[in-house]
Design an enzyme around this catalytic site. Structure first.
Site, PDB file in Angstrom:
ATOM      1  NE  ARG A  59      -2.503  36.228 -12.707  1.00 33.94           N
ATOM      2  CZ  ARG A  59      -1.898  37.417 -12.802  1.00 33.94           C
ATOM      3  NH1 ARG A  59      -0.888  37.704 -11.994  1.00 33.94           N
ATOM      4  NH2 ARG A  59      -2.281  38.305 -13.686  1.00 33.94           N
ATOM      5  CE1 TYR A 112       1.799  11.784  -7.081  1.00 30.22           C
ATOM      6  CE2 TYR A 112       2.506  13.712  -8.317  1.00 30.22           C
ATOM      7  CZ  TYR A 112       1.564  12.732  -8.049  1.00 30.22           C
ATOM      8  OH  TYR A 112       0.403  12.718  -8.766  1.00 30.22           O
ATOM      9  CG  ASP A 184       4.597  15.847  -0.808  1.00 28.02           C
ATOM     10  OD1 ASP A 184       3.558  15.743  -0.122  1.00 28.02           O
ATOM     11  OD2 ASP A 184       4.613  15.663  -2.041  1.00 28.02           O
ATOM     12  CE  LYS A 209      -3.264  12.923  -4.732  1.00 24.49           C
ATOM     13  NZ  LYS A 209      -1.819  13.039  -4.700  1.00 24.49           N
TER      14      LYS A 209
HETATM   15  C1  LIG Z   1      -0.727  13.547  -5.545  1.00 21.87           C
HETATM   16  C2  LIG Z   1       0.564  13.933  -4.956  1.00 21.87           C
HETATM   17  C3  LIG Z   1       1.267  15.061  -5.409  1.00 21.87           C
HETATM   18  C4  LIG Z   1       0.796  15.908  -6.562  1.00 21.87           C
HETATM   19  O1  LIG Z   1      -0.395  16.551  -6.268  1.00 21.87           O
HETATM   20  P1  LIG Z   1      -1.461  17.015  -7.377  1.00 21.87           P
HETATM   21  O2  LIG Z   1      -2.523  17.638  -6.571  1.00 21.87           O
HETATM   22  O3  LIG Z   1      -1.891  15.786  -8.128  1.00 21.87           O
HETATM   23  O4  LIG Z   1      -0.750  17.969  -8.284  1.00 21.87           O
HETATM   24  C5  LIG Z   1       2.457  15.383  -4.778  1.00 21.87           C
HETATM   25  N1  LIG Z   1       2.948  14.636  -3.770  1.00 21.87           N
HETATM   26  C6  LIG Z   1       2.312  13.540  -3.319  1.00 21.87           C
HETATM   27  C7  LIG Z   1       2.915  12.741  -2.208  1.00 21.87           C
HETATM   28  C8  LIG Z   1       1.106  13.143  -3.888  1.00 21.87           C
HETATM   29  O5  LIG Z   1       0.475  12.045  -3.447  1.00 21.87           O
END
Ligand SMILES: *Cc1c(COP(=O)(O)O)cnc(C)c1O
Length: 398
Positions: A59, A112, A184, A209
């Protein structure tokens, strides 16, 4: 490595790993372990006291995860990075790190859905307020700054309308008012856009992603421009909240990252081919894509992104019913949320990713019932066009 700085295409393959320290293993080894033995009691005590580097417990750090962290830090032009169990764990770590009870956060008007959920929790439990605003120019942003404002949090392009936020304007305001800028960067991927190089302070990614790219991991990354700040988050929020990434997921992400540049180039090329095709269909009303020459924000796109990426949104004539009927006639293109995979995915934001947004706010953001979001994959574009063509043909006014 000394000498001239390596190109990103090389960094994604080599950074943060020395094979000769691992029996020459070309692939980064998977350290699937929860704990690490010490040579003797004094060494254990020393590591706990911070007197010597080395692993203690997974961790707090793991060698496989550490390779991913060093690599992504280099790719994003940051100083250090942390890996988390999901994108949301990375987002919640940075926002809880930066804020105190009573603070205020300025956000881009599209964020998001779960980030919005997190902000609502922070407001209710800790009296941390936020405003969701347009960030078109500096004056517009400055109007919303309060004495309690501590940071600007944004996404660009904004999901699902692909509206861009001008990073230069945001960074200028941030600098002038002493606000941290957090981006982000999931939608652009670290290959197409690097907010830290443009003056941002932190970048977060849903590694689920584009970074992974193969639809088989949920993970998150946080990158900062200062080593000490990331070390502080590692030894507090990440250690004590515990939202870490597993070594196996890090291993898969290291593997996925190697092809990020070529994947992003292909996603972008395929997207441009699909746009040219969609423009020929009278059934399609609006198309939203950063690098479309008809996009009024094309100038901003060119200044901050290397290419347009794989996400296209478009509206079809006839509203929700026709949009859903269109999706149901697709065969190769899968109906699914998420994005950035090899497979082309389509979703209907109004009833799927943005169904939780109250209708008024949703429409104001341009998320109408006829809007569809396509995450263009890596298939041959002609096969994708063929699939779209068959679905259009099935609609009587196509
Ligand atoms: C999918 C996504 C998230 C969240 O990510 P997870 O891996 O599903 O927790 C945050 N911001 C954006 C722009 C996303 O597409």
């Amino acid at each position: 490595m000394k000498g001239q700085p390596l190109h990103k295409d090389t960094v994604v393959i080599h950074e943060g790993y020395q094979d000769q320290e691992h029996f020459g293993s070309l692939a980064v080894p998977l350290y699937q372990t929860s704990t690490y033995s010490f040579e003797n009691a004094a060494q254990g005590g020393n590591r706990f006291a911070g007197g010597e580097d080395g692993y203690i417990y997974s961790r707090l750090g793991n060698p496989t995860v550490r390779v991913l962290e060093e690599r992504i830090a280099a790719i994003e032009n940051g100083a250090a990075a942390l890996a988390f169990g999901s994108g949301m764990a990375a987002v919640s770590a940075i926002l809880t790190h930066i804020t105190q009870s009573g603070d205020h956060i300025l956000c881009s008007r599209g964020i998001y859905g779960c980030t919005f959920g997190l902000l609502k929790i922070m407001e209710k439990k800790y009296n941390i307020k936020h405003d969701l605003i347009r960030m078109d120019n500096e004056e517009e942003i400055e109007k919303f700054i309060r004495p309690e404002t501590v940071c600007i949090y944004l996404e660009t392009p904004i999901n699902p309308t692909m509206e861009l936020v001008n990073l230069e304007a945001v960074v200028n305001v941030g600098k002038r008012h002493g606000l941290q800028v957090i981006v982000d960067n999931t939608f652009s991927s670290p290959y197409l856009q690097n907010p830290l190089s443009l003056g941002g302070d932190f970048v977060v990614h849903s590694a689920t992603k584009y970074i992974n790219g193969h639809g088989d991991v949920v993970g998150g990354l946080l990158i900062g421009k200062e080593k000490e700040e990331i070390a502080k988050i590692r030894s507090t929020i990440q250690k004590d909240y515990g939202g870490i990434m597993s070594p196996f997921d890090a291993w898969l992400l290291i593997r996925g990252l190697k092809t990020l540049p070529i994947r992003m180039e292909r996603h972008s090329e395929n997207a441009e081919k699909l746009i040219a095709y969609l423009k020929t269909k009278k059934y399609v009303e609006e198309i939203y894509y950063p690098f479309d020459k008809d996009n009024p924000q094309f100038d901003i796109a060119k200044r901050q992104m290397r290419a347009g990426g794989g996400l296209i949104s478009f509206t079809v004539k006839g509203g929700r019913k026709e949009a859903q009927r269109f999706m149901d006639h697709l065969k190769l293109i899968k109906i699914a949320v998420s994005l950035g995979d090899a497979e082309t995915l389509i979703q209907h934001p109004a009833t799927m990713t943005h169904s939780g947004v109250p209708e008024e706010g949703r429409l104001e953001m341009g998320i109408t019932d006829s809007l569809l979001r396509l995450s263009v994959g890596l298939e041959h574009p002609d096969d994708l066009i063929h699939d779209l063509e068959a679905a259009f043909a099935a609609l009587k006014n196509a």
